[in-house]
Design a protein around this motif. Sequence first.
Motif, PDB file in Angstrom:
ATOM      1  N   LEU A  76      -2.746   1.317   0.753  1.00 15.22           N
ATOM      2  CA  LEU A  76      -2.494  -0.123   0.781  1.00 15.22           C
ATOM      3  C   LEU A  76      -1.201  -0.358   1.560  1.00 15.22           C
ATOM      4  N   CYS A  77      -1.301  -1.077   2.676  1.00 12.40           N
ATOM      5  CA  CYS A  77      -0.117  -1.349   3.489  1.00 12.40           C
ATOM      6  C   CYS A  77       0.744  -2.412   2.819  1.00 12.40           C
ATOM      7  N   ALA A  78       2.004  -2.448   3.210  1.00  7.56           N
ATOM      8  CA  ALA A  78       2.937  -3.427   2.657  1.00  7.56           C
ATOM      9  C   ALA A  78       2.470  -4.859   2.926  1.00  7.56           C
ATOM     10  N   CYS A  79       1.662  -5.028   3.962  1.00  7.30           N
ATOM     11  CA  CYS A  79       1.196  -6.371   4.299  1.00  7.30           C
ATOM     12  C   CYS A  79       0.003  -6.792   3.437  1.00  7.30           C
ATOM     13  N   GLY A  80      -0.513  -5.825   2.648  1.00  6.51           N
ATOM     14  CA  GLY A  80      -1.599  -6.182   1.740  1.00  6.51           C
ATOM     15  C   GLY A  80      -2.963  -5.708   2.204  1.00  6.51           C
ATOM     16  N   ARG A 132      -2.847   3.574  11.574  1.00  6.26           N
ATOM     17  CA  ARG A 132      -1.729   2.656  11.407  1.00  6.26           C
ATOM     18  C   ARG A 132      -2.283   1.254  11.255  1.00  6.26           C
ATOM     19  N   CYS A 133      -1.657   0.537  10.382  1.00  6.38           N
ATOM     20  CA  CYS A 133      -2.082  -0.842  10.139  1.00  6.38           C
ATOM     21  C   CYS A 133      -1.746  -1.691  11.372  1.00  6.38           C
ATOM     22  N   GLN A 134      -2.546  -2.679  11.595  1.00  4.68           N
ATOM     23  CA  GLN A 134      -2.317  -3.593  12.713  1.00  4.68           C
ATOM     24  C   GLN A 134      -0.909  -4.198  12.645  1.00  4.68           C
ATOM     25  N   CYS A 135      -0.445  -4.480  11.440  1.00  2.00           N
ATOM     26  CA  CYS A 135       0.872  -5.106  11.296  1.00  2.00           C
ATOM     27  C   CYS A 135       1.981  -4.167  11.777  1.00  2.00           C
ATOM     28  N   GLN A 136       1.791  -2.860  11.576  1.00  2.00           N
ATOM     29  CA  GLN A 136       2.800  -1.896  12.042  1.00  2.00           C
ATOM     30  C   GLN A 136       2.801  -1.813  13.555  1.00  2.00           C
TER      31      GLN A 136
HETATM   32 ZN    ZN Z   1      -0.081  -3.806   7.341  1.00  2.00          ZN
END
Ligand code: ZN
Length: 117
Positions: free
Chosen positions: A9-13, A21-25
């Motif tokens: 679970l990424c910090a962005c939810g 890697r999450c898109q937000c990263q």
């Molecule tokens: Zn994220």
Amino acid sequence: MKPVAPPRLCACGKIVASGERCQCQIINDRARKARHDRRRPSARQRGYNHEWRKARQEFLKHNPRCAMCGQLANTVDHIIPHKGEDRLFWDKANWQALCAHHHNSAKQREEHRPVQS
Ligand SMILES: [Zn+2]
Ligand SMILES: [Zn+2]
């Protein structure tokens, strides 16, 4: 069989597959890099301009006349083009006071100078 790591679970939810890697990263990294690239030259440029303005004023106070024609000088020229090299840039022995006219012709001379190896 290789065990499959669970998604995290990424910090962005968002749920992000393991090893990805999450898109937000990705977006954050890109934004940080762009900010860094933009800021680095301009901040350096600002400090450099400030120092140079002071140094140039001081130099013109002591060398108020154009080295070529003796008219009132308003620019400081680098006799040997510094090409971004700090040592040449700040070496006062490499400075000469010039009027606007001779500063312009000095610039032209530089541009037409053959490239030295
Ligand atoms: Zn994220
Ligand atoms: Zn002159």
